[in-house]
Scaffold this motif. Sequence first.
Motif, PDB file in Angstrom:
ATOM      1  N   SER A   4       0.959  -1.099  -0.125  1.00 40.13           N
ATOM      2  CA  SER A   4      -0.058   0.009  -0.016  1.00 40.13           C
ATOM      3  C   SER A   4       0.841   1.186  -0.070  1.00 40.13           C
ATOM      4  O   SER A   4       2.048   1.106   0.345  1.00 40.13           O
ATOM      5  N   VAL A   5       0.434   2.343  -0.640  1.00 36.11           N
ATOM      6  CA  VAL A   5       1.222   3.613  -0.793  1.00 36.11           C
ATOM      7  C   VAL A   5       0.207   4.684  -0.030  1.00 36.11           C
ATOM      8  O   VAL A   5      -0.946   4.792  -0.866  1.00 36.11           O
ATOM      9  N   ILE A   6       0.397   5.315   1.045  1.00 37.98           N
ATOM     10  CA  ILE A   6      -0.405   6.196   1.551  1.00 37.98           C
ATOM     11  C   ILE A   6       0.273   7.449   1.209  1.00 37.98           C
ATOM     12  O   ILE A   6       1.223   7.874   1.565  1.00 37.98           O
ATOM     13  N   GLY A   7      -0.566   8.351   0.509  1.00 39.72           N
ATOM     14  CA  GLY A   7      -0.453   9.701  -0.183  1.00 39.72           C
ATOM     15  C   GLY A   7       0.008   9.508  -1.807  1.00 39.72           C
ATOM     16  O   GLY A   7       0.945   8.795  -2.086  1.00 39.72           O
ATOM     17  N   CYS A   8      -0.871  10.294  -2.350  1.00 42.69           N
ATOM     18  CA  CYS A   8      -0.805   9.964  -3.913  1.00 42.69           C
ATOM     19  C   CYS A   8      -0.426  11.324  -4.459  1.00 42.69           C
ATOM     20  O   CYS A   8      -0.997  11.762  -5.440  1.00 42.69           O
ATOM     21  N   GLY A   9       0.663  11.807  -3.952  1.00 46.36           N
ATOM     22  CA  GLY A   9       1.270  13.171  -4.576  1.00 46.36           C
ATOM     23  C   GLY A   9       2.295  12.671  -5.660  1.00 46.36           C
ATOM     24  O   GLY A   9       2.222  11.759  -6.235  1.00 46.36           O
ATOM     25  N   TYR A  10       3.227  13.591  -6.061  1.00 49.91           N
ATOM     26  CA  TYR A  10       4.271  13.340  -6.828  1.00 49.91           C
ATOM     27  C   TYR A  10       5.181  11.905  -6.796  1.00 49.91           C
ATOM     28  O   TYR A  10       5.323  11.124  -7.258  1.00 49.91           O
ATOM     29  N   VAL A  14       3.883   8.224  -8.451  1.00 48.31           N
ATOM     30  CA  VAL A  14       5.172   7.613  -9.192  1.00 48.31           C
ATOM     31  C   VAL A  14       5.480   6.116  -8.567  1.00 48.31           C
ATOM     32  O   VAL A  14       5.609   5.004  -9.222  1.00 48.31           O
ATOM     33  N   HIS A  15       5.760   6.336  -7.351  1.00 51.99           N
ATOM     34  CA  HIS A  15       5.913   5.233  -6.481  1.00 51.99           C
ATOM     35  C   HIS A  15       5.043   3.925  -6.712  1.00 51.99           C
ATOM     36  O   HIS A  15       5.279   2.793  -7.087  1.00 51.99           O
ATOM     37  N   ALA A  16       3.663   4.124  -6.553  1.00 49.05           N
ATOM     38  CA  ALA A  16       2.556   3.173  -6.881  1.00 49.05           C
ATOM     39  C   ALA A  16       2.532   2.610  -8.062  1.00 49.05           C
ATOM     40  O   ALA A  16       2.501   1.357  -8.529  1.00 49.05           O
ATOM     41  N   ALA A  17       2.980   3.612  -9.248  1.00 49.69           N
ATOM     42  CA  ALA A  17       2.743   3.075 -10.381  1.00 49.69           C
ATOM     43  C   ALA A  17       4.110   2.228 -10.822  1.00 49.69           C
ATOM     44  O   ALA A  17       3.864   1.011 -11.453  1.00 49.69           O
ATOM     45  N   CYS A  18       5.129   2.623 -10.418  1.00 44.87           N
ATOM     46  CA  CYS A  18       6.422   1.813 -10.625  1.00 44.87           C
ATOM     47  C   CYS A  18       6.357   0.528  -9.824  1.00 44.87           C
ATOM     48  O   CYS A  18       7.008  -0.590 -10.286  1.00 44.87           O
ATOM     49  N   MET A  19       5.732   0.429  -8.849  1.00 48.61           N
ATOM     50  CA  MET A  19       5.741  -0.798  -7.923  1.00 48.61           C
ATOM     51  C   MET A  19       4.961  -1.657  -8.607  1.00 48.61           C
ATOM     52  O   MET A  19       5.291  -3.035  -8.581  1.00 48.61           O
ATOM     53  N   THR A  20       3.833  -1.394  -9.149  1.00 38.64           N
ATOM     54  CA  THR A  20       3.041  -2.241 -10.038  1.00 38.64           C
ATOM     55  C   THR A  20       3.721  -2.730 -11.194  1.00 38.64           C
ATOM     56  O   THR A  20       3.766  -3.906 -11.581  1.00 38.64           O
ATOM     57  N   HIS A  24       4.401  -6.153  -8.545  1.00 33.85           N
ATOM     58  CA  HIS A  24       3.745  -6.167  -7.126  1.00 33.85           C
ATOM     59  C   HIS A  24       2.064  -5.458  -7.222  1.00 33.85           C
ATOM     60  O   HIS A  24       2.005  -5.225  -8.207  1.00 33.85           O
ATOM     61  N   ASP A  25       1.493  -6.027  -6.426  1.00 35.85           N
ATOM     62  CA  ASP A  25      -0.084  -5.760  -6.046  1.00 35.85           C
ATOM     63  C   ASP A  25      -0.080  -4.382  -5.122  1.00 35.85           C
ATOM     64  O   ASP A  25       0.372  -4.381  -4.163  1.00 35.85           O
ATOM     65  N   VAL A  26      -0.607  -3.348  -5.853  1.00 33.07           N
ATOM     66  CA  VAL A  26      -0.448  -1.947  -5.039  1.00 33.07           C
ATOM     67  C   VAL A  26      -1.765  -1.344  -5.137  1.00 33.07           C
ATOM     68  O   VAL A  26      -2.741  -1.429  -5.835  1.00 33.07           O
ATOM     69  N   VAL A  27      -2.076  -1.014  -3.647  1.00 29.35           N
ATOM     70  CA  VAL A  27      -3.189   0.111  -3.600  1.00 29.35           C
ATOM     71  C   VAL A  27      -2.691   1.421  -3.198  1.00 29.35           C
ATOM     72  O   VAL A  27      -1.791   1.631  -2.069  1.00 29.35           O
ATOM     73  N   GLY A  28      -3.204   2.425  -3.733  1.00 30.17           N
ATOM     74  CA  GLY A  28      -2.545   3.870  -3.387  1.00 30.17           C
ATOM     75  C   GLY A  28      -3.832   4.429  -2.925  1.00 30.17           C
ATOM     76  O   GLY A  28      -4.920   4.414  -3.206  1.00 30.17           O
ATOM     77  N   ILE A  29      -3.535   5.173  -1.534  1.00 32.10           N
ATOM     78  CA  ILE A  29      -4.847   5.901  -0.729  1.00 32.10           C
ATOM     79  C   ILE A  29      -4.223   7.302  -0.716  1.00 32.10           C
ATOM     80  O   ILE A  29      -3.258   7.730  -0.426  1.00 32.10           O
ATOM     81  N   ASP A  30      -5.343   8.010  -0.906  1.00 28.41           N
ATOM     82  CA  ASP A  30      -5.152   9.359  -0.622  1.00 28.41           C
ATOM     83  C   ASP A  30      -6.487   9.972   0.024  1.00 28.41           C
ATOM     84  O   ASP A  30      -7.543   9.706  -0.299  1.00 28.41           O
ATOM     85  N   VAL A  31      -6.443  11.314   0.772  1.00 27.96           N
ATOM     86  CA  VAL A  31      -7.747  11.480   1.607  1.00 27.96           C
ATOM     87  C   VAL A  31      -8.370  12.458   0.339  1.00 27.96           C
ATOM     88  O   VAL A  31      -9.574  12.876   0.561  1.00 27.96           O
TER      89      VAL A  31
END
Length: 433
Positions: A4-10, A14-20, A24-31
């Motif tokens: 999981s990646v908490i915070g979907c700024g710059y 980028v981290h979430a997309a690249c890890m996928t 990897h299996d990735v969920v990106g979370i942002d408020v």
Amino acid sequence: MKISVIGCGYLGTVHAACMTELGHDVVGIDVDAAKIELLAAGRPPFFEPGLPEMLTSAMATGRLSFRTDIAAVEGAQVHFIAVGTPQLGDSFAADLTFVDAAVEAIVPHLRPGDLVVGKSTVPVGTAARLAEVVRESGASLAWNPEFLREGFAVKDTLAPDRLVYGIESDDSSAEALLDAVYATALAAGTPKVVTDFATAELVKVAANAFLATKISFINAMAEVAEATGADVTQLADAIGYDARIGRRFLNAGLGFGGGCLPKDIRGFMARAEELGVDQALSFLREVDSINLRRRERMVDLAAEVVGGAVAGKRIAILGLAFKPDSDDVRDSPALDVAQRLGELGALVVATDPEAVETSRRRHPELAYVSSPEEAVRGADAVLLLTEWKQYRELDPGALGSLVAHRAIVDGRNCLDPVAWRKAGWHYRALGRP
Ligand code: UDX
């Protein structure tokens, strides 16, 4: 790995997309629901070369999702904290509200054996404090700073210069989990430094302090060059041939800005003061001052080329982003100069290939247009403030036919003075005769 990646700024996006992309299996979370909606549709909420393609291909794997609900982290074993740590409004120190909130929010969803990995840039000592909070759930914490540059964020994430793991000495599983996350980069021979929390936190701010110092060093030389008729660009070339010095980050001009270098050196100074070692970093105060003086010098040069005062003069601004290949105007030297000239009564007409909308949000009082040709029409002076490729390649002859006066100030030392002067322009630059 499930991540999981908490915070979907710059950083987080980028981290979430690249890890996928790395499998990897990735969920990106942002408020921010609007941001998550865009991302879930495969559209980045900011400009970053290569990211739209990367996001499309990552979404197509079915292994990347974006959510606002923090409970969506459940099932992931490694949780990256990638939220912002901006400068506080009333001091140099970093605002840790978002990091603290992210860790607090995630703790109820952690399982024993999970690893929380801090990526945000934080004051030294933060990781040790957060490790206590995370430990309550039976999970552990690592600090793994990122060094990605905007404009190269995808490349820097997939193929970093180095990996730094800050872990507790008795936490053998943290290193193994991070190795699994970064298996591709490690197999390609990426150097890895495994260290304690404090060192890992300091590596990040020390690297940014060094880079900022290098830029301010050459800009200090530019000030001396201006007083002596010397040429700072040739000086940089000549000292840069010394392998101990190196030519990179010796581009004199309008100085550094962006969401990292300025606030990171200030946050570092604030933390050093708390630790009683402020003298060790007092040089960073000078680094900051040199950097800010370049903006004043640019405003003065603009006044000089229009004959003394900018009030009522039409000034074309080429470039607003803090650097090319970005739409980011956080602490942008270019936008700062545009705004100062506007305050002095100049009729500012600004353009940028990507940063017009982000600039307009901060400074709606300035006039924006979408091309350099429109910006320079009838101008008394042209200021080149961000070295986009399309501006470096402008034809001085063609542009000259549109302006009222052929006067240009090259704020990034990226034009050929000979060609511009030959086309009848009054060419001025920072640190050059
Ligand atoms: C920086 C660090 O490089 C990166 O490692 C860290 O993770 C985040 O901060 P970034 O903010 O994307 O990255 O920009 P960078 O390429 O470092 O440039 C910073 C600023 O310095 C820009 O405003 C740029 O125009 C300026 N700069 C850079 C110069 O004025 N001269 C130079 O020679 C180099």
